[in-house]
Design an enzyme around this catalytic site. Structure first.
Site, PDB file in Angstrom:
ATOM      1  N   GLU A 350       9.065 -13.948 -22.485  1.00  0.00           N
ATOM      2  CA  GLU A 350       9.345 -14.531 -23.805  1.00  0.00           C
ATOM      3  C   GLU A 350       8.571 -15.806 -24.113  1.00  0.00           C
ATOM      4  O   GLU A 350       9.150 -16.800 -24.566  1.00  0.00           O
ATOM      5  CB  GLU A 350      10.860 -14.806 -23.923  1.00  0.00           C
ATOM      6  CG  GLU A 350      11.707 -13.568 -23.680  1.00  0.00           C
ATOM      7  CD  GLU A 350      13.213 -13.828 -23.682  1.00  0.00           C
ATOM      8  OE1 GLU A 350      13.613 -15.002 -23.795  1.00  0.00           O
ATOM      9  OE2 GLU A 350      13.972 -12.854 -23.559  1.00  0.00           O
ATOM     10  N   GLU A 473      14.773  -3.528 -21.324  1.00  0.00           N
ATOM     11  CA  GLU A 473      16.129  -4.028 -21.588  1.00  0.00           C
ATOM     12  C   GLU A 473      16.756  -3.276 -22.755  1.00  0.00           C
ATOM     13  O   GLU A 473      17.414  -3.861 -23.611  1.00  0.00           O
ATOM     14  CB  GLU A 473      16.095  -5.529 -21.894  1.00  0.00           C
ATOM     15  CG  GLU A 473      15.378  -6.340 -20.839  1.00  0.00           C
ATOM     16  CD  GLU A 473      15.390  -7.844 -21.095  1.00  0.00           C
ATOM     17  OE1 GLU A 473      16.185  -8.310 -21.933  1.00  0.00           O
ATOM     18  OE2 GLU A 473      14.592  -8.552 -20.453  1.00  0.00           O
TER      19      GLU A 473
END
Ligand code: 9MR
Length: 645
Positions: A350, A473
């Protein structure tokens, strides 16, 4: 008033299926464990009328709490437990779960009444000691506040056999605490649907199917049964391998104290151990998540002396720390778990914003989710390349390296990731892109975000990079966050569209990992984003992605303790003769076990029996080149029998 002792009363009753809750009340609310819901059995119950508090204690070490029975306050009968003499906020009465009465891997519902002498406040928490003797704490009920008795209802608790001293306790303030009507109900262990087609088996020839789990999940039998059936090809440790779990502050500071060197952070995998032990035992490959991230990374890691009040270090020192951290991470992991297949690692997580820019410098959290201390120290995203360089240097060769992100299908972010990955790829530093895929079904298929076509386009783009893709995810929220049949239908249709897009790219995708298994344990539990519900039943979403998928042929479970088979020495390929092809097969197995080995993917691969037959030179040492040679010697009549003596 009642006044009778009901301790250790074993009686079948109906428990409840509501979440942990408390009801501040002038008069205590009814014990909801007695209302309709999930079936259960009372395994322990006391109203303290017999004066026995032996199941309760203070929290140990220098907790000054004294536990006694008092008649100064009570709900039922005339007595209650009194916890007095508390001199610290963390002091308090506790009930130990692993006390011999309760069993591991079993779900319990605990209910009781509590009251402060002057004011009822504080919280109910849980603690356990891990395999390395480290204590862990979590809050079950916070912000209790009332001037009278408070009913704590249906706290769901469970533990596993890699935890010890598992206690629930009351803490907060230093007021005396009364407890009454304490009850533990053992809930019935639900069965999972055994006849469903296993997701991981169904797609085994295409990609690994797995899930993320946290340590708490291990104590739920049905949850782990679902994992073993449907998600058994890959495990991501949901939280416990992140920097904040792995970086050991006390040990790092002690090292500085001892050596004066503050460039070598100390690492511990204590928190992750139960999951890693489980993966080792069950031979399940692990995705490492994650090394370098702005979130769940302690700020002391970026400060002089690893001190909370230190200045930020400069870039040079942070680079040294980063290298030593990544080095220690892999060294320790491999030392502890030499047999676990750490096949993938999210090196950086991220780092790009949706507009394609780096994060803001500064401490994340408290509404500053876009900030990063990596950017604070480096000024920009120039920490990414060294992170991959160090990971490449210290990770085992079999561990592929990924950049992982959410909203990875949005143009600005996607272009930044592609530019970064192209550069890293040209330097041989990256193997793949992790598409987190936290998706949102919204009101209808048309409103879903991202649309199936947008997601498909992202898959195309990442596949064009020539790198591997892993869906890392996956979860999909339910429209309006409301669990209605109609909304689950929309969710299922969207899941199907997304999964079809994934399947169409299967040649570029090596793993599809869900971020959890049952809705109630998801990080977005209130949005019902997973394939199974809280009762462990498959949702429409399961059926939609499995539509048209045929059950793979049933393979008999291998006998864990097979009788030693008689060897047909030399016949490696099982065609009932000894020929050059047996020698060739042995060499192929040795050279390329993934294709020709026992679990090989090739049309021709060796069987368990073939392995025994092929071990013809130095019997008992497994397959070696000497075996291939011995077969040839036999065929050339240089030796007259196999095995070779
Ligand atoms: O599932 C994780 C949750 O328990 C944590 O509270 C949260 C804190 O950041 O992290 C969750 O996992 C995140 C993952 O590490 C990175 N991508 C987003 C995931 C969901 O927030």
């Amino acid at each position: 008033m009642k006044g009778k002792n009901t301790k250790k009363l074993i009686a079948a009753l109906m428990g409840v299926a509501m979440g942990a809750s408390y009801v501040p009340a002038m008069a205590p609310a009814t014990v909801s464990a007695e209302s309709a819901g999930v079936e259960g059995t009372v395994v322990y119950s006391t109203d303290f009328e017999d004066g026995d508090v032996s199941m309760f204690s203070n929290r140990g070490s220098d907790d000054t709490t004294v536990i006694s029975v008092s008649d100064e306050a009570s709900v039922s009968g005339d007595k209650a437990l009194l916890a007095s003499g508390r001199t610290k906020d963390w002091n308090g009465p506790s009930f130990q779960l692993d006390n011999g009465v309760l069993k591991p891997y079993t779900e319990y519902s605990i209910s009781f009444k509590m009251k402060g002498r002057y004011y009822t406040g504080g919280m109910v928490s849980m603690q356990y000691t891990d395999l390395d003797g480290k204590e862990h704490y979590s809050n079950l009920v916070q912000n209790i506040s009332s001037s009278d008795w408070v009913s704590i209802d249906d706290l769901r608790v469970s533990f596993h056999d890699m935890q010890s001293k598992v206690k629930i306790y009351v803490e907060g303030g230093q007021d005396d605490i009364f407890i009454d009507d304490f009850k533990v109900v053992e809930l019935k262990t639900p069965e999972i649907e055994k006849d469903l087609v296993s997701i991981s088996d169904a797609f085994a020839k295409d990609f690994k199917v797995g899930t993320a789990i946290t340590v708490g999940d291990l104590s739920s039998k049905p949850f782990m049964a679902l994992l073993e059936k449907h998600f058994n090809k890959s495990i991501t440790v949901g939280n416990e391998m992140k920097p904040d779990s792995v970086l050991d502050k006390e040990a790092s500071q002690a090292y500085v104290e001892e050596t004066g060197d503050d460039t070598i952070p100390q690492i511990s995998f204590s928190t992750a151990k139960p999951i890693l032990n489980y993966c080792q035992k069950n031979k399940i490959p692990v995705r490492i998540h994650t090394l370098v991230w702005h979130s769940q990374t302690p700020s002391w890691f970026f400060k002089e002396g690893f001190a909370d009040d230190g200045e930020w270090v400069d870039k040079e020192k942070m680079l040294l720390r980063m290298e030593n951290y990544i080095k220690a991470y892999f060294e320790k992991l491999i030392e502890l778990y030499p047999d676990v297949d750490f096949y993938a690692c999210d090196v950086v997580n991220e780092a790009w914003m949706e507009d394609g820019k780096p994060r803001q410098p500064g401490e994340p959290g408290n509404g500053n989710y876009e900030k990063s201390l990596w950017v604070e120290i480096f000024g920009d995203n120039s920490f990414i390349e060294p992170a991959f360089t160090f990971a490449r240097k210290y990770a085992p060769k079999s561990c592929k390296l990924y950049y992982n992100d959410y909203n990875e299908y949005m143009d600005g972010k996607m272009n930044a990731i592609i530019e970064m990955a192209t550069d890293l790829k040209s330097k041989g530093l990256i193997d793949g892109i992790g598409m987190q895929s936290h998706l949102d079904a919204r009101q209808s298929l048309d409103a879903a975000f991202p649309s199936v076509s947008m997601y498909n386009k992202a898959l195309d783009k990442y596949a064009e990079l020539g790198l591997d893709i892993q869906i890392t995810e996956l979860d999909v929220t339910t429209p309006e966050n409301a669990p209605t049949d109609a909304n689950f239908d929309v969710q299922a249709d969207y899941y199907k569209g997304i999964f079809d897009a994934i399947y169409a790219h299967k040649d570029s995708i090596s793993a599809v990992i869900w971020w959890g298994i049952t809705d109630n344990k998801s990080w977005r539990a209130n949005k019902y984003p997973l394939l199974f519900d809280a009762e462990y039943k498959a949702k429409d979403a399961y059926y939609s992605i499995m539509e048209g998928v045929e059950a793979p042929p049933v393979v008999d479970e291998p006998d864990p303790d097979p009788e030693p088979a008689d060897a047909d020495y030399g016949d490696a390929n099982g065609d009932e003769k000894i020929a050059l092809s047996d020698s060739v097969l042995i060499m192929q197995v040795l050279g390329n076990p993934d294709v020709y080995g026992v679990d090989g993917t090739g049309d021709i691969h060796i069987s368990e029996q073939g392995m025994i037959n092929a071990d013809v030179a130095n019997v008992g040492d497994g397959l070696t080149n000497a075996d291939a040679l011995a077969v040839q010697e036999y065929l050339l009549k240089l030796i007259d029998k196999l095995p070779k003596e």
